[in-house]
Design a protein around this motif. Sequence first.
Motif, PDB file in Angstrom:
ATOM      1  N   LEU A  74       0.867  -1.169   0.000  1.00  0.00           N
ATOM      2  CA  LEU A  74       0.000   0.000   0.000  1.00  0.00           C
ATOM      3  C   LEU A  74       0.906   1.222   0.000  1.00  0.00           C
ATOM      4  O   LEU A  74       1.738   1.384   0.891  1.00  0.00           O
ATOM      5  N   ILE A  75       0.747   2.062  -1.010  1.00  0.00           N
ATOM      6  CA  ILE A  75       1.551   3.282  -1.109  1.00  0.00           C
ATOM      7  C   ILE A  75       0.609   4.476  -0.957  1.00  0.00           C
ATOM      8  O   ILE A  75      -0.405   4.571  -1.648  1.00  0.00           O
ATOM      9  N   GLY A  76       0.965   5.366  -0.037  1.00  0.00           N
ATOM     10  CA  GLY A  76       0.173   6.570   0.195  1.00  0.00           C
ATOM     11  C   GLY A  76       0.979   7.807  -0.149  1.00  0.00           C
ATOM     12  O   GLY A  76       2.177   7.870   0.124  1.00  0.00           O
ATOM     13  N   PHE A  77       0.336   8.775  -0.764  1.00  0.00           N
ATOM     14  CA  PHE A  77       0.971  10.047  -1.115  1.00  0.00           C
ATOM     15  C   PHE A  77       0.271  11.151  -0.338  1.00  0.00           C
ATOM     16  O   PHE A  77      -0.955  11.279  -0.379  1.00  0.00           O
ATOM     17  N   PHE A  78       1.067  11.947   0.372  1.00  0.00           N
ATOM     18  CA  PHE A  78       0.558  13.019   1.220  1.00  0.00           C
ATOM     19  C   PHE A  78       1.371  14.282   0.960  1.00  0.00           C
ATOM     20  O   PHE A  78       2.498  14.217   0.460  1.00  0.00           O
ATOM     21  N   SER A  79       0.805  15.431   1.356  1.00  0.00           N
ATOM     22  CA  SER A  79       1.573  16.669   1.283  1.00  0.00           C
ATOM     23  C   SER A  79       1.205  17.562   2.459  1.00  0.00           C
ATOM     24  O   SER A  79       0.063  17.582   2.909  1.00  0.00           O
ATOM     25  N   ALA A  80       2.198  18.277   2.931  1.00  0.00           N
ATOM     26  CA  ALA A  80       1.972  19.234   4.011  1.00  0.00           C
ATOM     27  C   ALA A  80       1.101  20.349   3.444  1.00  0.00           C
ATOM     28  O   ALA A  80       1.273  20.767   2.311  1.00  0.00           O
ATOM     29  N   GLY A  81       0.160  20.796   4.227  1.00  0.00           N
ATOM     30  CA  GLY A  81      -0.734  21.847   3.772  1.00  0.00           C
ATOM     31  C   GLY A  81      -1.999  21.325   3.109  1.00  0.00           C
ATOM     32  O   GLY A  81      -2.920  22.085   2.838  1.00  0.00           O
ATOM     33  N   VAL A 112       6.875  17.973   1.632  1.00  0.00           N
ATOM     34  CA  VAL A 112       6.860  19.137   2.505  1.00  0.00           C
ATOM     35  C   VAL A 112       7.586  20.250   1.761  1.00  0.00           C
ATOM     36  O   VAL A 112       8.813  20.288   1.727  1.00  0.00           O
ATOM     37  N   ALA A 113       6.821  21.130   1.157  1.00  0.00           N
ATOM     38  CA  ALA A 113       7.404  22.231   0.385  1.00  0.00           C
ATOM     39  C   ALA A 113       8.009  23.263   1.329  1.00  0.00           C
ATOM     40  O   ALA A 113       7.655  23.349   2.512  1.00  0.00           O
ATOM     41  N   GLU A 114       8.900  24.052   0.777  1.00  0.00           N
ATOM     42  CA  GLU A 114       9.572  25.088   1.559  1.00  0.00           C
ATOM     43  C   GLU A 114       8.544  26.036   2.171  1.00  0.00           C
ATOM     44  O   GLU A 114       7.579  26.439   1.530  1.00  0.00           O
ATOM     45  N   GLY A 115       8.712  26.332   3.439  1.00  0.00           N
ATOM     46  CA  GLY A 115       7.810  27.239   4.137  1.00  0.00           C
ATOM     47  C   GLY A 115       6.665  26.537   4.857  1.00  0.00           C
ATOM     48  O   GLY A 115       5.932  27.172   5.597  1.00  0.00           O
ATOM     49  N   LEU A 116       6.514  25.245   4.637  1.00  0.00           N
ATOM     50  CA  LEU A 116       5.461  24.494   5.320  1.00  0.00           C
ATOM     51  C   LEU A 116       6.080  23.647   6.424  1.00  0.00           C
ATOM     52  O   LEU A 116       7.232  23.256   6.342  1.00  0.00           O
ATOM     53  N   THR A 117       5.306  23.360   7.449  1.00  0.00           N
ATOM     54  CA  THR A 117       5.807  22.533   8.546  1.00  0.00           C
ATOM     55  C   THR A 117       5.338  21.093   8.367  1.00  0.00           C
ATOM     56  O   THR A 117       4.263  20.834   7.838  1.00  0.00           O
ATOM     57  N   ASP A 118       6.175  20.185   8.847  1.00  0.00           N
ATOM     58  CA  ASP A 118       5.864  18.758   8.762  1.00  0.00           C
ATOM     59  C   ASP A 118       5.060  18.352   9.986  1.00  0.00           C
ATOM     60  O   ASP A 118       5.614  18.078  11.042  1.00  0.00           O
ATOM     61  N   GLU A 119       3.751  18.330   9.847  1.00  0.00           N
ATOM     62  CA  GLU A 119       2.895  17.893  10.948  1.00  0.00           C
ATOM     63  C   GLU A 119       2.435  16.451  10.754  1.00  0.00           C
ATOM     64  O   GLU A 119       1.948  15.825  11.687  1.00  0.00           O
ATOM     65  N   ASP A 134      11.036  17.434  -0.590  1.00  0.00           N
ATOM     66  CA  ASP A 134      10.708  18.849  -0.470  1.00  0.00           C
ATOM     67  C   ASP A 134       9.958  19.397  -1.692  1.00  0.00           C
ATOM     68  O   ASP A 134       9.646  20.575  -1.754  1.00  0.00           O
ATOM     69  N   SER A 135       9.685  18.552  -2.651  1.00  0.00           N
ATOM     70  CA  SER A 135       8.899  18.968  -3.815  1.00  0.00           C
ATOM     71  C   SER A 135       8.230  17.736  -4.409  1.00  0.00           C
ATOM     72  O   SER A 135       8.675  16.625  -4.179  1.00  0.00           O
ATOM     73  N   PRO A 136       7.135  17.957  -5.152  1.00  0.00           N
ATOM     74  CA  PRO A 136       6.515  16.788  -5.794  1.00  0.00           C
ATOM     75  C   PRO A 136       7.582  16.030  -6.579  1.00  0.00           C
ATOM     76  O   PRO A 136       8.326  16.608  -7.372  1.00  0.00           O
ATOM     77  N   SER A 137       7.670  14.754  -6.333  1.00  0.00           N
ATOM     78  CA  SER A 137       8.794  13.984  -6.844  1.00  0.00           C
ATOM     79  C   SER A 137       8.487  13.229  -8.117  1.00  0.00           C
ATOM     80  O   SER A 137       7.352  13.141  -8.576  1.00  0.00           O
ATOM     81  N   ALA A 138       9.533  12.641  -8.646  1.00  0.00           N
ATOM     82  CA  ALA A 138       9.411  11.782  -9.815  1.00  0.00           C
ATOM     83  C   ALA A 138       8.582  10.549  -9.473  1.00  0.00           C
ATOM     84  O   ALA A 138       7.957   9.960 -10.352  1.00  0.00           O
ATOM     85  N   VAL A 139       8.550  10.178  -8.187  1.00  0.00           N
ATOM     86  CA  VAL A 139       7.757   9.020  -7.777  1.00  0.00           C
ATOM     87  C   VAL A 139       6.266   9.321  -7.992  1.00  0.00           C
ATOM     88  O   VAL A 139       5.525   8.500  -8.533  1.00  0.00           O
ATOM     89  N   MET A 140       5.828  10.521  -7.613  1.00  0.00           N
ATOM     90  CA  MET A 140       4.440  10.896  -7.842  1.00  0.00           C
ATOM     91  C   MET A 140       4.125  10.884  -9.334  1.00  0.00           C
ATOM     92  O   MET A 140       3.058  10.427  -9.745  1.00  0.00           O
TER      93      MET A 140
END
Length: 174
Positions: A74-81, A112-119, A134-140
């Motif tokens: 199971l692979i999950g994709f998340f983003s801060a914010g 987790v993009a620059e300026g966002l916190t990792d919650e 730190d940015s949408p990756s090649a994996v996405m």
Amino acid sequence: MLFLSTAVAILAALVLADLALSAAVIRRLRETETKLIEMTSPPASGLPLGATMPEFVSPDGQVASADLAGSPTLIGFFSAGCRHCPAQAEKLADRAEEITSNGVRVISFLTVAEGLTDELGPTLRKAGLLVMDDSPSAVMAAFQVQGTPSFVLFGADGRVAARSHDLSEVLGSR
């Protein structure tokens, strides 16, 4: 008697008009609800059902597609914010033991993009392997994910068994 008959006729006409207006309001509410659901739900994205797992290596080199061969994952994709990500991350952490006891590996990718916190990191670490970027990756891009949260469940054969933006939909009756 004529007066009562007229009053009943007028009252009946008003009741019918009220019913027609109520039906129109209900129809409009249903249309609006459908539009709201479309607006708030991320677009369907990701690999189609039955597709094979793409070749990838995580940005930090922790995991690659070759490491996952032969085991359900199971692979999950998340983003801060992301406003829906915390609730889905909690669901994943809460069900992690159940998922792994069924022999399914859990991997989360967190952007987790620059300026966002990792919650989300502490919650996602409870669920399994966490890969941060730190940015949408090649994996996405390899998984064709266009919105977060997104989940993709691969069977032991390496093919997409389920995918959704909601963990419950992906796991179904598992």
